[in-house]
Structures are given as C-alpha cells and as structure tokens.
Scaffold this motif. Sequence first.
Motif, short mmCIF file in Angstrom:
data_model
loop_
_atom_site.label_atom_id
_atom_site.label_comp_id
_atom_site.label_asym_id
_atom_site.label_seq_id
_atom_site.Cartn_x
_atom_site.Cartn_y
_atom_site.Cartn_z
N ALA A 178 0.82 -1.21 0.00
CA ALA A 178 0.00 0.00 0.00
C ALA A 178 0.86 1.26 0.00
O ALA A 178 0.54 2.25 -0.68
CB ALA A 178 -0.94 -0.01 1.21
N GLU A 179 1.96 1.26 0.77
CA GLU A 179 2.81 2.44 0.85
C GLU A 179 3.40 2.79 -0.51
O GLU A 179 3.51 3.97 -0.88
CB GLU A 179 3.93 2.20 1.87
N ARG A 180 3.77 1.79 -1.27
CA ARG A 180 4.34 2.06 -2.59
C ARG A 180 3.27 2.64 -3.53
O ARG A 180 3.56 3.51 -4.34
CB ARG A 180 4.92 0.77 -3.18
N ILE A 181 2.03 2.14 -3.42
CA ILE A 181 0.96 2.66 -4.26
C ILE A 181 0.67 4.12 -3.91
O ILE A 181 0.45 4.96 -4.80
CB ILE A 181 -0.31 1.80 -4.10
N VAL A 182 0.67 4.43 -2.62
CA VAL A 182 0.49 5.83 -2.20
C VAL A 182 1.62 6.70 -2.77
O VAL A 182 1.40 7.82 -3.23
CB VAL A 182 0.44 5.93 -0.67
N GLY A 183 2.85 6.17 -2.75
CA GLY A 183 3.97 6.90 -3.33
C GLY A 183 3.79 7.18 -4.81
O GLY A 183 4.20 8.24 -5.31
N LEU A 184 3.17 6.23 -5.53
CA LEU A 184 2.89 6.45 -6.95
C LEU A 184 1.97 7.65 -7.13
O LEU A 184 2.23 8.53 -7.98
CB LEU A 184 2.25 5.19 -7.54
N PHE A 185 0.89 7.70 -6.37
CA PHE A 185 -0.05 8.81 -6.49
C PHE A 185 0.62 10.14 -6.13
O PHE A 185 0.41 11.16 -6.80
CB PHE A 185 -1.27 8.58 -5.59
N MET A 186 1.42 10.14 -5.08
CA MET A 186 2.08 11.38 -4.66
C MET A 186 3.07 11.86 -5.71
O MET A 186 3.11 13.04 -6.06
CB MET A 186 2.79 11.16 -3.32
N GLY A 218 0.75 2.02 -19.21
CA GLY A 218 -0.67 1.66 -19.19
C GLY A 218 -1.09 1.02 -17.88
O GLY A 218 -2.17 1.32 -17.35
N ALA A 219 -0.25 0.14 -17.35
CA ALA A 219 -0.59 -0.52 -16.08
C ALA A 219 -0.65 0.49 -14.94
O ALA A 219 -1.52 0.41 -14.06
CB ALA A 219 0.44 -1.60 -15.78
N LEU A 220 0.27 1.46 -14.93
CA LEU A 220 0.25 2.50 -13.89
C LEU A 220 -0.96 3.40 -14.05
O LEU A 220 -1.56 3.84 -13.07
CB LEU A 220 1.54 3.31 -13.94
N CYS A 221 -1.35 3.70 -15.31
CA CYS A 221 -2.54 4.52 -15.54
C CYS A 221 -3.78 3.86 -14.97
O CYS A 221 -4.65 4.53 -14.41
CB CYS A 221 -2.72 4.76 -17.04
N ARG A 222 -3.89 2.55 -15.12
CA ARG A 222 -5.06 1.85 -14.60
C ARG A 222 -5.14 1.95 -13.09
O ARG A 222 -6.24 2.05 -12.52
CB ARG A 222 -5.04 0.39 -15.05
N ILE A 223 -4.00 1.95 -12.42
CA ILE A 223 -4.00 2.14 -10.95
C ILE A 223 -4.44 3.55 -10.62
O ILE A 223 -5.28 3.77 -9.75
CB ILE A 223 -2.60 1.84 -10.37
#
Length: 486
Positions: A178-186, A218-223
């Motif tokens: 989860a922390e890595r996914i939050v880092g992606l958004f930030m 594309g995979a990151l865009c879907r997230i």
Amino acid sequence: MAKTAIYVRQSADRADSVSLETQEQLCRSDVPLGVEVAVYADRGFSGKNTKRPSLSTMVEDIRRGEIDRVLVYKLDRISRNLADFTDLLQIFAQHGVAFHSHTERFETGTPMGQAMQSLLMVFAQLERETISGRVRDAALARAKIGFDTGGPPPIGFAKAPFLLMGKRTQYLVPDEKAERIVGLFMAYGNASATLSEIAAQWNAEQFHTMRGGNWSRGALCRILRNPVYVQADAAVYAHLTQMGAILCVPEPLPQGHGVYLYADRRAQRHKLTDLHDTYAIAAPHKGLVSPHVWLACQQRMAIRRSARTLGAGERTWLSGSIFCKRCGSAVTAVQGRNALYLVCSGKKRGICGGVGATWRCDEAEQIIGGVLAEALRSLSAQGIPEPCAMDITARQTVERLQLRRAELMRSLVEGNAETVTVLTEAIARIDARLASLASAEAVTVRSRDLHLPLWESLTASQKKTIAKQLLCCAMVEADTIHLYFA
C-alpha cells in the motif's frame, strides 16, 4: 462394435438439481441388455456453450465411428443454446448417430419430432437467459449495497472478513504494498516523476505486477484512474459523474471511503476512461489517497491524454495530421482486405458515427499530397511566411476551437432533440470561425532564395514532417477534406 453414449451434465450441485449419478441411472434404464455403454460426464459446466471436456471427447468418438446412439436425461443437459444444439444434431446425422432423450419421449427421426426438439431448445435457451438475468440482477443489487463482488483485490490491498448488514462478506484492507501505491499517487500528482520513470524504477527494483510481469505506463494509468484507492468526497463523486458514472451512494455522503466501479461485463467500453452505464458505489473500506492528490492525478492524465502524441502510426504519412470533422477525434489508418482505410477513432470509442463515408488512405494521400506539393512549389517561388504574434495566437485559437467543437459534438451525440438545434448552430459558428482563421495569410517573407525538394521525391517520413510543418490539421468528412494551414 458401436456403442451407446450416455451424456450427463450438472452445472451446480444444488438440492433441486438431478445428480450425475441419477441421470446416468435413468438413462441406463433405456439401454437394452447386452449393449455396450460409454458414459461422458461434465460436472460444473454450463450449457450455454459446448466448451466442455467430456462433450468434446464424445464428439471425437462419434467422428471416429465408435458411437451409434447418444442418450441424455433431458435435452437441456446436452445444450441450452439452440444454435449449438442444431450443430450437434448435424454432426450426429452426418455420422448416422441416433439421439434420444429419457424425459422428452418423441420420435426424433420425423419432421414433427425434429420441430419439437427445436421448440424445446428454444425454451431451454430462454430459461438459461432468464436465469443469467436474475443472477446479474442479484449481483448488481449486492454490489450497490457494498458487498464484495469477487475477484482478486487490487494491488495494495488484501481482503478480510467483514459483516455488512448482518451478512458475511469481505472488504479491502491495506497490505505491505500500500505504501508504494500511495507513493505512486504522490509522485505523479505532484508532477515530480513521469509514469515512464516510475515504471522503470519499479522494474529495476524487481517490484512486479500482480501477475509477476513488468510495469508499463498503461498498467500504472489503470491504478491511478481506479477510485478504489481514493478517500472519496463530493469532488471525487462529481468527477466520476462527469465521466458518465451512475452514483450509488447513501445519504449523507460518506467521507474517506474508497469507491467500487461495477459494470455489466457484456458492455463494450474503454475501462476507467468511459464510465457510462457504470455504477460508482461507496465501498466499506477506507481509501489510501487524499481526494486532492487523486484528482490532481486525473487532471494530469487528462491533459496528457488531450495532448496525446499523435502521428506515431507508420501506415500513412497522414498520421497525426488528419481528424474527423464530425467529432474532432483522430482518424487512423486501418488495414482492410485489399487496402488501407481511414477510420474515425471516435467511432471505435462509440462517440461518433464515423466520417460519413468510406475513405481509402491512398485517395486521401493523393488529394492532400497534391495540395502540399503545390504549396511546396509556391514556397520555393515566393518564400516562407514569417510567423508573427498574430499567427501564433490564431493557431492557439484554432486548437481551442477544435477542442470546443469536439466537446459540442460529443454533446450532440448524447443530447436530446431539444438541444440538437442549439448545438448544431454552435458547431456551425465554430466552423465559420475556423474557416476565417484558415484564410488568414502571413505577410512577412523570410527568404525568396529557397531550393525545396519536389513532393514526389520525398519519403513517407519526410512527407509526414512536411505535413506537420505546413498543416495545422486536416478535417475529413463525407465527401470533403478541409485543410487548415499553419
């Protein structure tokens, strides 16, 4: 020696269903003594199609001449689809195989018996579709309340038991990713990194996708587009509504919860970019990302999408320069049986009916190429107009008007009869303004001593470069191509 095949099928083991063993026993009572029997059983397979292992094995044995009779407990055990059932009967007839049903006892060798078979299969197919409709309705009703709809959890979440309205279900809880996914958004929301950079970093760190593959843009865009991660508020729900979603949220509006997207799998759409006929449901779990960060990511992706890198196609030098006059979408070259054809990408997305006619790519290249060839000869003789402040402003105006025209076209496609006249008049005014801007000529000449190559001698890559330099865009419709020079 040929033998009798008994085929039995049970899609689900329920109290009101006839078991495979019972079906076989009843069918054996119709087999004369001394006749060899082969049993073909499919457990857990639906009758909606013929993709069943034992049925396929039986058909292969029939083709080899090992079977002279097929016996079933009931017609819908072999198929619930009239077309599939008819195909199977043709296979049986080709190989001289008799077909009988234990329950429906009538002579299948006569025209009346065959008609009765077909009639029963029509009702079997109707029953299957009715059951499927009830299942879909029940799944939608559960999803609207917030029950888990099945499937693996999105990356960054795990599933945990949960009681909702006194019934057991599951909901999402953050896991070690989860922390890595939050880092992606930030990182993306603050514009501190591009998707390509993030994907390269994750791949270098051996952080893989849920399926163990490498990351792509594309995979990151879907997230980033998935609202399951957002701590939704009114602004988030407003954004989802603008994307076409149907809100399914309680009152008062829940704060901080993620959002489930639920849609009929039969619908054809671009997932997460077109949410029409999709339900946005307040989920029971807490989101990971604040609403302003999530919306910032959506805004940045929207800007990137509107300024998409056109012209990457290699099938024609028109790529990136030609658009549909009806909706403003890019026109792409699609390979047909005998030629390349120009197809509106808005038609593929379901927002446009197409350019209005069938355009061959070579015809459009010949028309536009002839105009550009004449423009090159004119430039060689007269010089290149020097862009001034007014030219740059005009071009920006053209781009803004084209985007506005595309928005109006989408509204026209989705609008009602009351708004058609207003939208049509607005589009006509934009067209007139675009034509006026296209007729404006620059007066300053940079050079009169030029030696430009002949159009006919250029390669496809050179033609694409020249087209992008000389043309603002080309708009194609039913019988006309409108050229707007830069």
